[in-house]
Design an enzyme around this catalytic site. Structure first.
Site, PDB file in Angstrom:
ATOM      1  N   LYS A 176      -2.704   6.446   1.379  1.00 50.11           N
ATOM      2  CA  LYS A 176      -2.517   6.903   2.758  1.00 50.11           C
ATOM      3  C   LYS A 176      -1.585   8.123   2.765  1.00 50.11           C
ATOM      4  O   LYS A 176      -0.418   8.042   3.139  1.00 50.11           O
ATOM      5  CB  LYS A 176      -1.963   5.756   3.612  1.00 50.11           C
TER       6      LYS A 176
ATOM      7  N   GLU B 105     -16.481   6.226   3.820  1.00 49.55           N
ATOM      8  CA  GLU B 105     -15.873   5.735   5.063  1.00 49.55           C
ATOM      9  C   GLU B 105     -15.843   6.865   6.087  1.00 49.55           C
ATOM     10  O   GLU B 105     -16.427   7.917   5.866  1.00 49.55           O
ATOM     11  CB  GLU B 105     -14.483   5.151   4.782  1.00 49.55           C
TER      12      GLU B 105
ATOM     13  N   ARG C 221       0.835  -1.203   0.000  1.00 46.38           N
ATOM     14  CA  ARG C 221       0.000   0.000   0.000  1.00 46.38           C
ATOM     15  C   ARG C 221       0.875   1.260   0.000  1.00 46.38           C
ATOM     16  O   ARG C 221       0.573   2.236  -0.678  1.00 46.38           O
ATOM     17  CB  ARG C 221      -0.948  -0.034   1.208  1.00 46.38           C
TER      18      ARG C 221
END
Ligand SMILES: *Cc1c(COP(=O)(O)O)cnc(C)c1O
Length: 341
Positions: free
Chosen positions: A184, A220, A82
């Protein structure tokens, strides 16, 4: 090995400085050898890329002590992957995935005295991150970067039981279509600070963000993915290109199917459907699953049948199975548990 004399059970989610951290520098087109250091401070030029244009990203994962006394981490290869994808999107040089996992192991091993004992409820939180370090004033990617991993012991997320949260539907957007919601990046958190401070002032634990384009679909919260359970016992989670792909959520979907024999589906979820679900939870590394009891949409309350006192029954089974795998009480799927020797 002698453990540090810390009151593990009363630790919060805060920074406790530990002894060793990993540092690697990118310069002249390549990453250096990298290694551990005791120096917890970063000294940067005033014009460093990260300070001017927020060129920074991060990861989060934990190390645990298992029931039989081993120290393990959970799927660090997925954090490595990620962060690789995040770096590509931010025009940062990706840190090699195998070196990422080796660095995680080195940091945990060097700070083994800070890995909380089994049964304390506490864990060792690891924070890998990367930032542009050389001076940048014209808008362009930095040419020098630093990759670091530090760790800090964190207390049990649910002190005195997991009390269901109350959320509100936010009027702010978290991520644009085709934006940076699926990586992220530090910038995703910077812009979420105002909405979360406002939500807290109004008495809510978290914001539920809807899709920015139509404001009809569930995305989210600021830092956790949603997981719902239908009244007929199916696990569903929102599918969207602007959601951060939570490793906890992806693991829970596998746990639902392979360990609990449940149907588990990733699909678009319209906000209109939310009132018909039986259970709701928030997934992320910090808490695994936080139960949600109530969602307030501009004064209109959605109350889940699982109530405000405890986790819903399927949420609870998911939570217990995944934490059982992480703590070595339940046989893990191949490759999920990485032991620190
Ligand atoms: C990190 C993060 C999560 C949770 O991901 P995990 O890999 O499960 O810890 C969810 N949403 C956002 C926005 C995040 O940054």
């Amino acid at each position: 090995m002698e453990k540090k004399d810390l009151d593990w059970a009363s630790l919060g989610f805060g920074y406790v400085q530990t002894e060793q951290r990993y540092v690697s520098n990118f310069k002249d087109g390549k990453w250096d050898e990298g290694g551990l250091t005791t120096d917890a401070n970063v000294v940067l030029n005033e014009c460093a890329g990260v300070l001017q244009y927020a060129q920074t990203c991060f990861e989060g994962l934990k190390a645990y002590t298992t029931e039989d006394g081993r120290i393990v981490t959970f799927r660090p290869d997925l954090n490595a992957e990620r962060m690789y994808n995040t770096a590509m999107r931010l025009e940062m040089p990706p840190f090699p995935k195998d070196k990422f996992v080796e660095a995680v192991k080195a940091v945990v091993k060097a700070n083994a005295a800070y890995v909380p004992p089994y049964g304390s409820g506490a864990t060792l939180y690891l924070r890998p991150y990367m930032f542009g370090s050389n001076p940048v004033i014209g808008v362009k990617p930095a040419t020098e970067y630093q990759f670091r991993i530090f760790c800090t012991p964190v207390g049990p997320y649910f002190k005195g039981g997991a009390k269901p949260l109350t959320l509100c539907v936010s009027d702010f957007d978290r991520a644009a279509p085709h934006g940076t919601g699926n990586i992220k990046a530090g910038l995703n958190y910077a812009m979420s600070l105002h909405p979360i401070v406002e939500a807290h002032k109004a008495g809510y634990a978290e914001n539920m963000y809807l899709d920015a384009a139509t404001r009809t679909k569930v995305e989210e919260t600021g830092g956790a993915n949603f997981l719902f359970v239908t009244k007929d016992g199916k696990v569903v989670t929102p599918k969207s290109d602007s959601i951060l792909p939570s490793i906890t959520r992806r693991s829970l979907m596998i746990v639902a199917r392979e360990y609990l024999g449940l149907e588990a589906e990733e699909r678009e979820i319209h906000f209109d459907e939310v009132k018909d679900f039986a259970e709701c939870g928030l997934c992320g590394t910090a808490a695994v699953i936080s139960p949600v009891g109530k969602i307030v949409d501009h004064g209109k309350e959605i109350c889940f049948p699982s109530g405000m006192d405890e986790m819903g029954p399927i949420t609870k089974k998911l939570y217990e199975t995944l934490t059982g795998i992480q703590m070595g009480r339940i046989n893990p799927p191949e490759g999920w548990i990485v032991e620190i020797d």
